[in-house]
Design a protein around this motif. Structure first.
Motif, PDB file in Angstrom:
ATOM      1  N   THR A 210       0.842  -1.193   0.000  1.00  0.00           N
ATOM      2  CA  THR A 210       0.000   0.000   0.000  1.00  0.00           C
ATOM      3  C   THR A 210       0.876   1.242   0.000  1.00  0.00           C
ATOM      4  O   THR A 210       1.803   1.360   0.806  1.00  0.00           O
ATOM      5  N   VAL A 211       0.597   2.156  -0.924  1.00  0.00           N
ATOM      6  CA  VAL A 211       1.323   3.430  -1.025  1.00  0.00           C
ATOM      7  C   VAL A 211       0.335   4.552  -0.738  1.00  0.00           C
ATOM      8  O   VAL A 211      -0.697   4.667  -1.415  1.00  0.00           O
ATOM      9  N   ALA A 212       0.614   5.355   0.270  1.00  0.00           N
ATOM     10  CA  ALA A 212      -0.283   6.456   0.658  1.00  0.00           C
ATOM     11  C   ALA A 212       0.298   7.795   0.214  1.00  0.00           C
ATOM     12  O   ALA A 212       1.496   8.055   0.395  1.00  0.00           O
ATOM     13  N   LEU A 213      -0.551   8.620  -0.373  1.00  0.00           N
ATOM     14  CA  LEU A 213      -0.156   9.973  -0.757  1.00  0.00           C
ATOM     15  C   LEU A 213      -0.466  10.908   0.406  1.00  0.00           C
ATOM     16  O   LEU A 213      -1.625  11.029   0.820  1.00  0.00           O
ATOM     17  N   VAL A 214       0.550  11.551   0.941  1.00  0.00           N
ATOM     18  CA  VAL A 214       0.363  12.490   2.047  1.00  0.00           C
ATOM     19  C   VAL A 214       0.993  13.818   1.656  1.00  0.00           C
ATOM     20  O   VAL A 214       1.805  13.894   0.731  1.00  0.00           O
ATOM     21  N   GLY A 215       0.619  14.864   2.367  1.00  0.00           N
ATOM     22  CA  GLY A 215       1.228  16.151   2.067  1.00  0.00           C
ATOM     23  C   GLY A 215       0.380  17.311   2.544  1.00  0.00           C
ATOM     24  O   GLY A 215      -0.741  17.131   3.040  1.00  0.00           O
ATOM     25  N   TYR A 216       0.912  18.504   2.371  1.00  0.00           N
ATOM     26  CA  TYR A 216       0.208  19.724   2.732  1.00  0.00           C
ATOM     27  C   TYR A 216      -0.997  19.883   1.812  1.00  0.00           C
ATOM     28  O   TYR A 216      -0.983  19.446   0.652  1.00  0.00           O
ATOM     29  N   MET A 225      -2.919  11.502  -8.030  1.00  0.00           N
ATOM     30  CA  MET A 225      -3.735  10.289  -7.939  1.00  0.00           C
ATOM     31  C   MET A 225      -4.473  10.039  -9.257  1.00  0.00           C
ATOM     32  O   MET A 225      -4.498   8.908  -9.769  1.00  0.00           O
ATOM     33  N   ASN A 226      -5.047  11.078  -9.816  1.00  0.00           N
ATOM     34  CA  ASN A 226      -5.761  10.936 -11.089  1.00  0.00           C
ATOM     35  C   ASN A 226      -4.819  10.550 -12.223  1.00  0.00           C
ATOM     36  O   ASN A 226      -5.162   9.748 -13.088  1.00  0.00           O
ATOM     37  N   LEU A 227      -3.614  11.126 -12.210  1.00  0.00           N
ATOM     38  CA  LEU A 227      -2.640  10.822 -13.258  1.00  0.00           C
ATOM     39  C   LEU A 227      -2.190   9.363 -13.183  1.00  0.00           C
ATOM     40  O   LEU A 227      -2.063   8.685 -14.212  1.00  0.00           O
ATOM     41  N   LEU A 228      -1.961   8.870 -11.977  1.00  0.00           N
ATOM     42  CA  LEU A 228      -1.442   7.512 -11.810  1.00  0.00           C
ATOM     43  C   LEU A 228      -2.514   6.449 -12.023  1.00  0.00           C
ATOM     44  O   LEU A 228      -2.244   5.386 -12.590  1.00  0.00           O
ATOM     45  N   THR A 229      -3.743   6.717 -11.566  1.00  0.00           N
ATOM     46  CA  THR A 229      -4.748   5.650 -11.500  1.00  0.00           C
ATOM     47  C   THR A 229      -6.055   5.972 -12.217  1.00  0.00           C
ATOM     48  O   THR A 229      -6.958   5.141 -12.218  1.00  0.00           O
ATOM     49  N   ARG A 230      -6.163   7.197 -12.780  1.00  0.00           N
ATOM     50  CA  ARG A 230      -7.428   7.630 -13.405  1.00  0.00           C
ATOM     51  C   ARG A 230      -8.596   7.484 -12.441  1.00  0.00           C
ATOM     52  O   ARG A 230      -9.686   7.023 -12.783  1.00  0.00           O
ATOM     53  N   ALA A 231      -8.371   7.906 -11.200  1.00  0.00           N
ATOM     54  CA  ALA A 231      -9.363   7.724 -10.138  1.00  0.00           C
ATOM     55  C   ALA A 231     -10.546   8.671 -10.271  1.00  0.00           C
ATOM     56  O   ALA A 231     -11.611   8.418  -9.708  1.00  0.00           O
TER      57      ALA A 231
END
Length: 436
Positions: A210-216, A225-231
């Motif tokens: 599992t890879v989580a995107l975190v940040g400000y 997220m949309n670019l990587l997975t077309r979510a």
């Protein structure tokens, strides 16, 4: 003070006028400088639906216990309020109930603080049932000690025969209802957390990393997220445009499959009630195998924002999880790692532009390499009748070598420790062991 049945500060209002107030004092431990923090507060107000028409700041040697700011600054703001008549005065620091009450009396305007503003934005943006429950709980816990202000018109009735009690009685009723509602929300959230925990256990049973995107907040996590997975996650140039976590699968170079989670953004001076309420959501970060710390490289205080996020990660128990620092928006900034930014515990740095796609291939390769550090190279011998095991290795791992000899299939593969353990356990039951 808003009544308990009023959901949003800015509901059904067009361009609510507001002014913002910030202070800087010796005891402050915030990484973000005052003027940028006020810029951020203005953007938060705009995200909530307000139009900022003025800003005030003051450097203090000592915080005034009654009003936070000094008497002279109170008088200056009162004059501005009388002339321009803003609906709200928003303070960049947390205010005590007494400070909030005293400031409203002195300024003759509605006063809120940064925490209440952030809670209002979360209330507007929450979409899932869990998110709404979490925000409502945080709001009620924030409002509970401030309920006296909602009934001050009744509290003045006390003081004579036949006039005692109505204000206090209504206040106690309201407090009891608030506490009952908090207890109900906590029970409902406990049920939701149990469901989420079961879902998480099911994901562990199918051991994809599992890879989580975190940040400000507003650093570009949802765009990535949309670019990587077309979510199809909502993307807006606003703080906290998305709150609810999104989970999607992603295939890395070499064929490995991972699950990617887009999480809520962090911000300086985030309310503790919000962190507590969003505990089950933040557990998605704590249980991740790798964190991608997305930062806005175009921000002049990139290093300070990175520090804020790292502090929150430590607070929620995710400080030791492997992570990559991913400075985003290099198409705007022409990124160079700022002095003092460092890697803050990250295992590497990979600048990207989620908007243009620049650096994405390198990022995916670094993610694959980072996850490989936690993987095992194993060699198993399968019978022809054990094709299901071999299919699982192909689906969840990476085949390095595959040979057929003496009626057996010898496979060398790179797999997660979870999958390696499952294979050893399952094959052991059938009398077969790991090949040497």
């Amino acid at each position: 003070m808003i009544p308990l049945n009023e959901r949003y500060l800015f509901a059904n209002r067009v361009s609510t006028q507001a002014l913002v107030v910030g202070v800087e004092h010796r005891s402050s431990t915030h990484a973000i400088p005052l003027q940028y923090s006020l810029d951020e507060l203005e953007k938060l107000a705009q995200s909530a639906g307000a139009k900022v028409i003025g800003r005030f700041s003051q450097q203090l040697k000592k915080i005034h216990p009654g009003t936070l700011i000094g008497e002279g600054k109170v008088s200056e703001i009162r004059t501005f309020v009388a002339e321009r008549q803003p609906v709200l005065v928003i303070f960049d620091e947390d205010l005590s109930p007494a400070q909030q009450r005293n400031l409203e009396a002195a300024l003759q305007a509605r006063v809120i603080d940064r925490s209440q503003l952030i809670l209002d934005i979360f209330a507007q943006r929450a979409r899932t049932n869990e998110g709404k429950l979490q925000v409502e709980l945080a709001q009620l816990e924030y409002l509970l000690p401030r309920l006296t202000r909602a009934w001050r018109h009744l509290s003045r009735l006390g003081g004579g025969i036949g006039t005692r009690g109505p204000g206090e009685t209504q206040l106690e009723v309201d407090r009891r209802r608030a506490r009952e509602k908090i207890a109900t929300l906590r029970r409902r959230l406990t049920t939701v957390e149990q469901t989420r925990s079961l879902q998480r256990q099911k994901r562990f049973a199918v051991p994809y990393p599992t890879v989580a995107l975190v940040g400000y907040t507003n650093s570009g996590k949802s765009t990535l997220m949309n670019l990587l997975t077309r979510a199809g996650v909502l993307v807006e140039d606003k703080f906290f445009a998305t709150l609810d976590p999104t989970l999607r699968s992603l295939k890395l170079p070499g064929g490995d499959k991972v699950m990617v989670i887009d999480t809520v953004g962090f911000i300086s001076k985030i309310p503790h009630t919000l962190i507590d309420a969003f505990k089950s959501t933040l557990e998605e970060v704590v249980s991740a195998d790798l964190l991608l710390h997305i930062g806005d490289s175009s921000c002049p205080y990139f290093a300070e924002q990175v520090s804020v996020v790292e502090t929150v990660l430590e607070d929620i128990g995710a400080g030791k999880i492997p992570r990559l620092l991913v400075p985003n928006k290099i198409d705007i900034s022409g990124f160079a790692l700022p002095r003092g930014a460092g890697q803050n515990g990250a295992s590497g740095v990979c600048p990207i532009s989620a908007r243009t796609g620049s650096g994405i291939d390198e990022l995916l390769q670094k993610v694959a390499n980072a996850l490989d550090h936690d993987r095992e190279t194993v060699r198993f011998a399968f019978l022809p009748t054990q094709g299901a095991f071999l299919s699982e290795v192909r689906r969840q791992g990476r085949i390095v070598e595959e040979n057929y000899q003496d009626g057996m299939v010898y496979v060398t593969a790179v797999v997660t420790p979870k999958l390696a353990g499952q294979l050893r356990k399952s094959l052991g039951r059938s009398g077969l062991h790991e090949a040497r």
